[in-house]
Design an enzyme around this catalytic site. Sequence first.
Site, mmCIF file in Angstrom:
data_model
loop_
_atom_site.group_PDB
_atom_site.id
_atom_site.type_symbol
_atom_site.label_atom_id
_atom_site.label_comp_id
_atom_site.label_asym_id
_atom_site.label_seq_id
_atom_site.Cartn_x
_atom_site.Cartn_y
_atom_site.Cartn_z
ATOM 1 N N PHE A 146 0.855 -1.177 0.000
ATOM 2 C CA PHE A 146 0.000 0.000 0.000
ATOM 3 C C PHE A 146 0.895 1.231 0.000
ATOM 4 C CE2 PHE A 146 -2.755 3.195 2.030
ATOM 5 C CZ PHE A 146 -3.878 3.081 1.226
ATOM 6 N N ASP A 215 2.182 -5.819 8.064
ATOM 7 C CA ASP A 215 0.981 -4.998 7.994
ATOM 8 C C ASP A 215 -0.204 -5.954 7.830
ATOM 9 O OD1 ASP A 215 -1.232 -3.509 7.071
ATOM 10 O OD2 ASP A 215 0.046 -1.995 6.153
ATOM 11 N N TYR A 240 -10.750 -0.617 11.032
ATOM 12 C CA TYR A 240 -12.003 -0.200 10.405
ATOM 13 C C TYR A 240 -12.415 -1.082 9.233
ATOM 14 C CZ TYR A 240 -8.444 2.439 7.760
ATOM 15 O OH TYR A 240 -7.316 2.806 7.071
ATOM 16 N N LYS A 241 -11.644 -2.127 8.933
ATOM 17 C CA LYS A 241 -12.016 -3.033 7.849
ATOM 18 C C LYS A 241 -12.762 -4.232 8.447
ATOM 19 C CE LYS A 241 -7.927 -1.610 5.183
ATOM 20 N NZ LYS A 241 -8.593 -0.638 4.304
ATOM 21 N N ARG A 389 -12.841 -4.758 -6.883
ATOM 22 C CA ARG A 389 -12.560 -5.457 -5.622
ATOM 23 C C ARG A 389 -13.877 -5.772 -4.903
ATOM 24 N NH1 ARG A 389 -8.445 -3.083 -1.530
ATOM 25 N NH2 ARG A 389 -10.238 -1.728 -1.184
#
Length: 413
Positions: A146, A215, A240-241, A389
């Site tokens: 990322f 990560d 938050y995922k 996605r």
Amino acid sequence: MSEPAGEAKGSRESLEGRAAALDATDELGKLRAQFVLDDTVYLDGNSLGALPRSVPGRVEDVVRRQWGSLRIRSWDESGWWTAPERIGDRIAPLVGAAPGQIVVGDSTSVNVFKAVVGAVRLAGGGGEGREGAGVRDEILVDATTFPTDGYIAASAARMTGRTLRPVAPEEVPDALSGRTAAVLLNHVDYRTGRLHDLPSLTAAIRAAGAVSVWDLCHSAGALPVGLDEHGVDLAVGCTYKYLNGGPGSPAYLYVRRDHQSRFDSPLPGWNSHADPFGMTPDHVPASGALRGRVGTPDILSMLALEAALEVWDDVSIDAVRTKSLALTDFFLECVEAYVLDGAVEPVTPSAHAERGSQVALRCADAGRVMRRLIEQGVIGDFREPNILRFGFTPLYVGFGDAERAARILSRTL
């Protein structure tokens, strides 16, 4: 509206029937009622998890009673002060860690910075850090990472006088050497959903005398991680995922227990001081994972996260993984049955050992296709230049959702 020609390859009735049967026997299916959801197919939990029903009431209590009535007394009486490590202990079993090794607070980006600089300092060089360390002047970073992780790794390299070297995760074992100080890797690739081999890569990093930083943003809450079991040194992740903590909810930092006495954070704030209210001019780091704290905790979002994590009570992460693989298998089967040949190309690996909890499809004009899907009630997202996605959160996504999403995708294309 007529069905697309692609559906001739498979029976809609049989796939819908199988979806209904699978949902009827799904042991996690009852958890969907614990979330605020409508009749859309929500497949974007790999960007922002759905709202658990327990959160609004908890936030109201924090605002009205704890802040409004108790005010500053809540630091002690409501447990505000111990929230970072208390909530860290709730996350710990979801990533395979014993208590006392995770502290919650700050953003993922800030925690990546702490971890990478801390890893370089742990690795040392010239007699410091790990046994046998030589001149460890290189940081390896996942070349497909990322973007923020790459930016921060580059900044950490400049600050510590190291050279940054991007490599593909599968190339890490051959890239390791006596020069390697730290290695920053993503457990799951955010674009493709590819799951990287954390156990073997961590073992290779350890054998080379370097320090591993993982990560976990796209794996925590979706699949077993095994931080303690596999000897991971440091790890970071967002909440938050798949952990459903809410937009911008605080991230976390894992520091393996046997590193904690030597973990030297590059952000030594008053909250990580051994005597935070002593207000002394010199920083004396607290013991344990508390060294990862910096400033005053963000109490509102932190306690919202704590409430959100209650949905995980009595939930097995192994059961979540089993359903995740079954969901993504079924979705790919439906896509193959419904979608015209050549209209999309799966880029997520078919092998279970290499798949996270999302499916990425290469598709022409992906941005416009996703906008059309969203208009029809299938919520996913896309990544430039051509990737659709679809994130599958097993706590609230069902097999009927997967079939419906594939059918609407076929109609849209």
